[in-house]
Design an enzyme around this catalytic site. Structure first.
Site, PDB file in Angstrom:
ATOM      1  N   GLU A  16      -8.438 -12.016  -0.745  1.00  0.00           N
ATOM      2  CA  GLU A  16      -8.686 -12.066   0.706  1.00  0.00           C
ATOM      3  C   GLU A  16      -9.201 -10.685   1.088  1.00  0.00           C
ATOM      4  O   GLU A  16      -8.442  -9.713   1.089  1.00  0.00           O
ATOM      5  CB  GLU A  16      -7.394 -12.395   1.442  1.00  0.00           C
ATOM      6  CG  GLU A  16      -6.840 -13.760   1.069  1.00  0.00           C
ATOM      7  CD  GLU A  16      -5.524 -14.040   1.764  1.00  0.00           C
ATOM      8  OE1 GLU A  16      -5.496 -14.002   3.000  1.00  0.00           O
ATOM      9  OE2 GLU A  16      -4.528 -14.266   1.074  1.00  0.00           O
ATOM     10  N   CYS A  24      -8.537  -7.618   9.536  1.00  0.00           N
ATOM     11  CA  CYS A  24      -9.662  -8.090   8.719  1.00  0.00           C
ATOM     12  C   CYS A  24     -10.581  -8.959   9.551  1.00  0.00           C
ATOM     13  O   CYS A  24     -11.793  -8.872   9.452  1.00  0.00           O
ATOM     14  CB  CYS A  24      -9.158  -8.835   7.495  1.00  0.00           C
ATOM     15  SG  CYS A  24      -8.064 -10.210   7.879  1.00  0.00           S
ATOM     16  N   SER A  83       0.843  -1.202   0.000  1.00  0.00           N
ATOM     17  CA  SER A  83       0.000   0.000   0.000  1.00  0.00           C
ATOM     18  C   SER A  83       0.874   1.246   0.000  1.00  0.00           C
ATOM     19  O   SER A  83       1.920   1.274   0.651  1.00  0.00           O
ATOM     20  CB  SER A  83      -0.877  -0.008   1.253  1.00  0.00           C
ATOM     21  OG  SER A  83      -1.448   1.270   1.443  1.00  0.00           O
TER      22      SER A  83
HETATM   23  P1  NAD Z   1      -7.678  -1.298  -0.294  1.00  0.00           P
HETATM   24  O1  NAD Z   1      -8.565  -2.261  -0.984  1.00  0.00           O
HETATM   25  O2  NAD Z   1      -7.999   0.144  -0.358  1.00  0.00           O
HETATM   26  O3  NAD Z   1      -6.179  -1.424  -0.856  1.00  0.00           O
HETATM   27  C1  NAD Z   1      -5.495  -2.657  -0.874  1.00  0.00           C
HETATM   28  C2  NAD Z   1      -4.365  -2.573  -1.890  1.00  0.00           C
HETATM   29  O4  NAD Z   1      -4.909  -2.412  -3.207  1.00  0.00           O
HETATM   30  C3  NAD Z   1      -3.414  -1.411  -1.689  1.00  0.00           C
HETATM   31  O5  NAD Z   1      -2.099  -1.842  -2.001  1.00  0.00           O
HETATM   32  C4  NAD Z   1      -3.910  -0.402  -2.710  1.00  0.00           C
HETATM   33  O6  NAD Z   1      -2.899   0.516  -3.096  1.00  0.00           O
HETATM   34  C5  NAD Z   1      -4.283  -1.312  -3.859  1.00  0.00           C
HETATM   35  N1  NAD Z   1      -5.249  -0.763  -4.816  1.00  0.00           N
HETATM   36  C6  NAD Z   1      -6.093   0.298  -4.669  1.00  0.00           C
HETATM   37  N2  NAD Z   1      -6.855   0.434  -5.778  1.00  0.00           N
HETATM   38  C7  NAD Z   1      -6.495  -0.552  -6.631  1.00  0.00           C
HETATM   39  C8  NAD Z   1      -6.936  -0.955  -7.927  1.00  0.00           C
HETATM   40  N3  NAD Z   1      -7.910  -0.306  -8.580  1.00  0.00           N
HETATM   41  N4  NAD Z   1      -6.363  -2.031  -8.504  1.00  0.00           N
HETATM   42  C9  NAD Z   1      -5.391  -2.730  -7.862  1.00  0.00           C
HETATM   43  N5  NAD Z   1      -4.927  -2.386  -6.632  1.00  0.00           N
HETATM   44  C10 NAD Z   1      -5.479  -1.321  -6.020  1.00  0.00           C
HETATM   45  O7  NAD Z   1      -7.593  -1.823   1.204  1.00  0.00           O
HETATM   46  P2  NAD Z   1      -6.865  -1.123   2.434  1.00  0.00           P
HETATM   47  O8  NAD Z   1      -7.679   0.041   2.878  1.00  0.00           O
HETATM   48  O9  NAD Z   1      -5.434  -0.947   2.099  1.00  0.00           O
HETATM   49  O10 NAD Z   1      -6.967  -2.300   3.539  1.00  0.00           O
HETATM   50  C11 NAD Z   1      -8.057  -2.502   4.368  1.00  0.00           C
HETATM   51  C12 NAD Z   1      -8.937  -3.616   3.844  1.00  0.00           C
HETATM   52  O11 NAD Z   1      -8.192  -4.831   3.682  1.00  0.00           O
HETATM   53  C13 NAD Z   1     -10.050  -3.964   4.800  1.00  0.00           C
HETATM   54  O12 NAD Z   1     -11.247  -4.150   4.084  1.00  0.00           O
HETATM   55  C14 NAD Z   1      -9.591  -5.271   5.422  1.00  0.00           C
HETATM   56  O13 NAD Z   1     -10.608  -6.074   5.956  1.00  0.00           O
HETATM   57  C15 NAD Z   1      -8.918  -5.915   4.253  1.00  0.00           C
HETATM   58  N6  NAD Z   1      -8.024  -6.990   4.698  1.00  0.00           N
HETATM   59  C16 NAD Z   1      -8.362  -8.299   4.440  1.00  0.00           C
HETATM   60  C17 NAD Z   1      -7.551  -9.339   4.892  1.00  0.00           C
HETATM   61  C18 NAD Z   1      -7.886 -10.790   4.644  1.00  0.00           C
HETATM   62  O14 NAD Z   1      -7.009 -11.622   4.790  1.00  0.00           O
HETATM   63  N7  NAD Z   1      -9.118 -11.132   4.304  1.00  0.00           N
HETATM   64  C19 NAD Z   1      -6.383  -9.040   5.599  1.00  0.00           C
HETATM   65  C20 NAD Z   1      -6.077  -7.703   5.848  1.00  0.00           C
HETATM   66  C21 NAD Z   1      -6.898  -6.685   5.375  1.00  0.00           C
END
Ligand code: NAD
Length: 469
Positions: free
Chosen positions: A238, A272, A167
């Site tokens: 995930e 998460c 991120s």
């Molecule tokens: P996010 O979805 O905003 O971003 C995740 C990643 O995707 C980042 O690296 C971001 O830069 C990238 N990204 C953003 N837009 C994109 C696009 N259009 N295409 C490809 N990549 C893109 O999530 P966040 O705010 O960084 O993290 C929080 C979320 O992650 C929460 O919903 C949490 O529950 C979830 N999470 C899930 C797990 C699991 O194992 N299920 C674990 C940890 C966090």
């Protein structure tokens, strides 16, 4: 020492972007803002490195064990940088570094099993397992190192190479991790790229990528799946959760309150599979609210580098704004804050640990993922009502049931629609178990041997047993 692709590419032209310390709200460093068109060269090198890496499983085991040692040796630097950019208490950063090394060690020793099919036909059919090619990993900011390891340890163990994008809120510890691993892995087997969107979108749709493994929010997961459809790459998602903890009427509130509190508030609620809603029997509701509120008021909130801190800041300004918004919405709709309920004064992204009661069940803090230090506690009258409510959101990551009669608790846990259900605790995971959400919480299976096979494809060879004369 090169720390990322950016440092190795001649003529590299990324302008850096600022990285904020959430404990102060101030920029303290910067990372390269790599551009989408740089990915062609990166993926091409990952593809070329794959041909050597895929052929020698013994060398892979040795390299991945050495990688685990290297991560541990760099533990102090990794942990401090992680706390600085992510905000979590230093002890939690050390634990995250330890889990990163443990994942590498676990997968270093895991190999797929070749099988023969014996179904009475006069042929020998053998199922072998082959790697996919370059894998793209995209991870969020809550556990940058251990979630990255959850991607690269199985993918590399299976014989793939990887391009990893952290991120933009937490690029630095991952860049350092990339440079640490570069000392023991062959060149271009693991490449860390950093940058703002559309870097991730371009990586997910890159034609040279054969598997996109993503951890993050459900809306971004959908965008990633759509992007990967362009090249029909395999997708593992995930995603978010809205885990419920269902307390039964024989629960000993004092005995479980500490565990329940930390299941909701660890990493400032940015987990998460944190407990994000509590359902308590109506007769115990007030006692549960009081026990949790006492702990919320007593916990030491502060900068992660301060050794007294147990709860750090929210990681970033948009996330803080979201936590504030869902809390305000609930309070405006009639909820009451038994503790907290607002931002803390002063610099940094701090939000007072908040226990909400009298929350309308249709409030977004209940129906959506708050992902912060806010916990609604809702009363229920019948167990069916509690189970229906627990299952009543679009998510299905985890859930837990708390009580004294373990058989009864297990029978209730069995009714939860999610990937993992715990009894009397929450979010404890073994490296050897599968991890998979249902509904909007994910697609595919990570963890244990399932995580390894998720990075492999079956390859079947048929040959006649014997030519008949
Ligand atoms: P996010 O979805 O905003 O971003 C995740 C990643 O995707 C980042 O690296 C971001 O830069 C990238 N990204 C953003 N837009 C994109 C696009 N259009 N295409 C490809 N990549 C893109 O999530 P966040 O705010 O960084 O993290 C929080 C979320 O992650 C929460 O919903 C949490 O529950 C979830 N999470 C899930 C797990 C699991 O194992 N299920 C674990 C940890 C966090």
């Amino acid at each position: 020492m090169p720390t990322s692709e950016a440092d190795r590419v001649p003529g590299y032209r990324a302008v850096p972007f600022a990285v904020i310390d959430p404990a102060t709200g101030e920029a303290f460093d910067e990372a390269p803002d790599q551009q989408p068109d740089e990915l062609d060269a990166v993926v091409d090198r990952a593809h070329r490195a794959w041909h050597g890496w895929r052929t020698d499983p013994v060398a892979r085991t040795t390299a991945l064990r050495a990688a685990a040692d290297a991560v541990e040796a760099a533990g102090d630097d990794l942990a401090r940088l992680l706390t600085r950019e992510q905000g979590k208490p230093l002890t939690e950063s050390y634990a995250e570094v330890a889990r990163t090394a443990a994942r590498l060690r676990y997968f270093a020793d895991l190999a797929p099993r070749t099988r023969r099919i014996a179904d009475g036909r006069p042929v020998d059919s053998e199922i072998r397992w082959r790697p996919l090619g370059p894998v793209a990993a995209i991870v969020p900011w809550n556990f940058p190192l251990q979630l990255a390891a959850a991607k690269f340890a199985p993918a590399l163990a299976a014989g793939n190479t990887m391009v990893l994008k952290p991120s933009p809120y937490t690029p630095l510890a991952t860049r350092l991790l990339g440079s640490v691993l570069a000392t023991v892995l062959p060149e271009n087997v693991l490449t860390v790229v950093t940058g703002r969107e559309p870097l991730g979108a371009r990586l997910a749709s890159h034609p040279g990528i054969r598997h996109v493994t993503f951890t993050g929010s459900a809306p971004t997961g959908r965008a990633v799946a759509a992007a990967a459809a362009a090249s029909l790459a395999r997708v593992t998602l995930e995603l978010g959760g809205n885990d419920a903890a269902v307390l039964l009427d024989d629960v000993e509130v004092d005995g479980i309150a500490d565990r329940l509190f930390w299941a909701a508030f660890r990493n400032c609620g940015q987990v998460c599979m944190a407990v994000k809603r509590v359902y308590a029997p109506a007769g115990l509701h007030a006692e549960v609210v009081e026990a949790l509120a006492q702990r919320a008021k007593a916990v030491a909130v502060g900068a992660g580098l301060d050794p007294h801190t147990r709860l750090g800041p929210v990681n970033n300004a948009p996330q803080l704004a979201r936590v504030e918004q869902v809390t305000k919405q609930a309070l405006a709709a009639g909820a009451r804050a038994a503790s907290g309920g607002r931002r803390l004064d002063g610099p940094g992204y701090f939000f007072a640990p908040t226990i909400l009661t009298d929350v309308p069940p249709d409030s977004p803090v209940v129906t959506e993922e708050q992902f912060g230090p806010v916990l609604p506690v809702l009363p229920y009258r019948s167990l069916d009502e509690a189970v229906d409510a627990a299952n009543g959101t679009g998510f299905g990551l985890g859930g837990s049931v708390w009580g004294t009669d373990l058989d009864r608790a297990e029978a209730v846990a069995d009714r939860l629609e999610c990937g993992t259900a715990w009894i009397n605790h929450h979010a404890e995971l073994s490296l050897a178990q599968p991890f998979a959400g249902v509904k909007n919480s994910g697609v595919g299976v990570a963890g244990g041997p399932w995580g390894l096979y998720g990075n492999l494809r079956p390859f079947v060879v048929h040959r006649p047993q014997e030519e008949r004369r």
